[in-house]
Motif scaffolding. Structure first.
Motif, PDB file in Angstrom:
ATOM      1  N   GLU A 189       0.805  -1.424   0.087  1.00  0.00           N
ATOM      2  CA  GLU A 189       0.123   0.154   0.002  1.00  0.00           C
ATOM      3  C   GLU A 189       0.839   1.272   0.030  1.00  0.00           C
ATOM      4  O   GLU A 189       0.560   2.112  -0.734  1.00  0.00           O
ATOM      5  N   PHE A 190       2.026   1.173   0.951  1.00  0.00           N
ATOM      6  CA  PHE A 190       2.830   2.241   0.876  1.00  0.00           C
ATOM      7  C   PHE A 190       3.664   2.552  -0.576  1.00  0.00           C
ATOM      8  O   PHE A 190       3.768   3.759  -1.028  1.00  0.00           O
ATOM      9  N   ASP A 191       3.920   1.435  -1.084  1.00  0.00           N
ATOM     10  CA  ASP A 191       4.727   1.476  -2.576  1.00  0.00           C
ATOM     11  C   ASP A 191       3.821   2.486  -3.513  1.00  0.00           C
ATOM     12  O   ASP A 191       4.171   3.263  -4.263  1.00  0.00           O
ATOM     13  N   LEU A 192       2.348   1.793  -3.494  1.00  0.00           N
ATOM     14  CA  LEU A 192       1.444   2.333  -4.246  1.00  0.00           C
ATOM     15  C   LEU A 192       1.139   3.630  -4.280  1.00  0.00           C
ATOM     16  O   LEU A 192       1.122   4.435  -5.325  1.00  0.00           O
ATOM     17  N   ARG A 220      -4.575  -8.372 -12.279  1.00  0.00           N
ATOM     18  CA  ARG A 220      -5.128  -6.949 -12.375  1.00  0.00           C
ATOM     19  C   ARG A 220      -5.731  -6.593 -11.384  1.00  0.00           C
ATOM     20  O   ARG A 220      -6.042  -5.532 -10.857  1.00  0.00           O
ATOM     21  N   ARG A 221      -6.642  -7.653 -10.633  1.00  0.00           N
ATOM     22  CA  ARG A 221      -7.426  -7.360  -9.689  1.00  0.00           C
ATOM     23  C   ARG A 221      -6.731  -6.746  -8.469  1.00  0.00           C
ATOM     24  O   ARG A 221      -7.201  -6.062  -7.588  1.00  0.00           O
ATOM     25  N   THR A 222      -5.329  -7.207  -8.348  1.00  0.00           N
ATOM     26  CA  THR A 222      -4.583  -6.563  -6.993  1.00  0.00           C
ATOM     27  C   THR A 222      -4.684  -5.262  -6.922  1.00  0.00           C
ATOM     28  O   THR A 222      -4.927  -4.844  -5.820  1.00  0.00           O
ATOM     29  N   VAL A 223      -4.409  -4.545  -8.072  1.00  0.00           N
ATOM     30  CA  VAL A 223      -4.326  -3.027  -7.992  1.00  0.00           C
ATOM     31  C   VAL A 223      -5.841  -2.529  -7.413  1.00  0.00           C
ATOM     32  O   VAL A 223      -5.648  -1.617  -6.533  1.00  0.00           O
ATOM     33  N   ASP A 224      -6.806  -2.822  -7.975  1.00  0.00           N
ATOM     34  CA  ASP A 224      -8.078  -2.458  -7.425  1.00  0.00           C
ATOM     35  C   ASP A 224      -8.423  -2.703  -6.002  1.00  0.00           C
ATOM     36  O   ASP A 224      -8.901  -1.841  -5.142  1.00  0.00           O
ATOM     37  N   THR A 225      -8.012  -3.869  -5.408  1.00  0.00           N
ATOM     38  CA  THR A 225      -8.081  -4.177  -4.035  1.00  0.00           C
ATOM     39  C   THR A 225      -7.160  -3.352  -3.296  1.00  0.00           C
ATOM     40  O   THR A 225      -7.824  -2.861  -2.262  1.00  0.00           O
ATOM     41  N   HIS A 226      -6.010  -3.067  -3.580  1.00  0.00           N
ATOM     42  CA  HIS A 226      -5.187  -2.214  -2.617  1.00  0.00           C
ATOM     43  C   HIS A 226      -5.427  -0.637  -3.064  1.00  0.00           C
ATOM     44  O   HIS A 226      -5.517  -0.004  -1.777  1.00  0.00           O
ATOM     45  N   VAL A 227      -5.998  -0.352  -4.073  1.00  0.00           N
ATOM     46  CA  VAL A 227      -6.700   1.015  -3.892  1.00  0.00           C
ATOM     47  C   VAL A 227      -7.885   1.299  -3.116  1.00  0.00           C
ATOM     48  O   VAL A 227      -7.735   2.376  -2.504  1.00  0.00           O
ATOM     49  N   SER A 228      -8.754   0.047  -3.190  1.00  0.00           N
ATOM     50  CA  SER A 228      -9.831   0.416  -2.282  1.00  0.00           C
ATOM     51  C   SER A 228      -9.597   0.641  -0.731  1.00  0.00           C
ATOM     52  O   SER A 228      -9.923   1.340   0.094  1.00  0.00           O
ATOM     53  N   SER A 229      -8.331  -0.458  -0.572  1.00  0.00           N
ATOM     54  CA  SER A 229      -7.985  -0.344   0.811  1.00  0.00           C
ATOM     55  C   SER A 229      -7.338   0.912   1.187  1.00  0.00           C
ATOM     56  O   SER A 229      -7.369   1.406   2.391  1.00  0.00           O
ATOM     57  N   LEU A 230      -6.668   1.389   0.276  1.00  0.00           N
ATOM     58  CA  LEU A 230      -5.720   2.795   0.641  1.00  0.00           C
ATOM     59  C   LEU A 230      -6.959   3.845   0.860  1.00  0.00           C
ATOM     60  O   LEU A 230      -6.832   4.717   1.558  1.00  0.00           O
TER      61      LEU A 230
END
Length: 253
Positions: A189-192, A220-230
């Protein structure tokens, strides 16, 4: 009122063109191959007879060899890239990789004789940027080095602190705060967030996020999951804006 956003992608390193060969004349066997950019490469390998250092020199790089993991932990800070063997006499190579990754963003490529899928997965999970098995071809290794270093150009290593409105990112300590309140983030999450904040006026394509943060090893779903968490941890969905069909950019709360 809508606003059209244009995704900007950092230019990739240009490979040097091959030297022409005259008819009837073979290529010079010992001629050095000039790389687009020369890097200081820390080679961590107990096999002092390995020709890897000579290969790196022929491609214009500056290799520094150590045979133990403890020496790697002391010298990685001066390197642009680490080539790490797993079979070390004093420490487990995976532990060395984890230790380096916990304090540094220097690219790490594991070079090992361990060829199982599980070993590869463990290496990537330990923080390696790539995993190469022996025996390998010199061209393949050099191509992988080029690819890893291209991705590394996206890492905000020269910036100590990023401010964006009430958002503060301390790159060195990996701390994030909003309105003075610290926000606890995972490593990814920090890196993103740090990547998006490093280019606040740029739409970062989804594919580039996957390459830089996850090394192309996730879906590709990994990005969406981390964006939502952020968005949830930052307290407002406006901090990260989705640009449909392109990627994401840092927004304003």
């Amino acid at each position: 009122m809508s606003q059209t956003m244009t995704a900007q992608v950092l230019p990739e390193l240009q490979m040097s063109a091959p030297r022409p060969v005259r008819p009837g004349q073979g290529p010079p066997v010992s001629a050095p191959v000039v790389a687009a950019t020369a890097w200081r490469v820390l080679v961590v390998d107990p096999d002092i007879g390995d020709p890897l250092a000579d290969q790196l020199r022929r491609h214009g790089h500056e290799p520094v060899g150590v045979t133990q993991g403890s020496a790697a932990l002391q010298r990685h800070a001066d390197a642009d890239l680490v080539l790490l063997a797993l079979e070390l006499p004093d420490l487990d190579g995976l532990e060395v990789c984890r230790a380096i990754r916990s304090v540094s963003r220097v690219p790490v490529i594991i070079v090992t004789a361990r060829q199982s899928e599980l070993d590869c997965v463990l290496g990537l999970q330990a923080g390696a940027d790539d995993y190469v098995t022996k025996p390998y071809g010199t061209r393949e290794l050099m191509a992988r080095i080029e690819a890893v270093m291209r991705r590394a150009q996206w890492q905000p290593t020269a910036v100590e602190e990023i401010r964006h409105g009430s958002l503060l990112i301390d790159v060195n300590s990996r701390r994030v705060s909003v309105d003075g309140a610290e926000v606890a983030l995972t490593r990814k999450e920090f890196d993103l967030l740090c990547l998006l904040a490093s280019y606040p006026d740029t739409v970062v394509p989804r594919k580039q996020l996957l390459k830089q943060v996850w090394g192309d090893s996730w879906s590709r779903r990994t990005v969406d999951t981390h964006v939502s968490s952020l968005r949830g941890k930052l307290g407002d969905s406006g901090w990260i804006v989705t640009v449909r069909g392109v990627g994401f950019r840092l927004g304003h709360r």
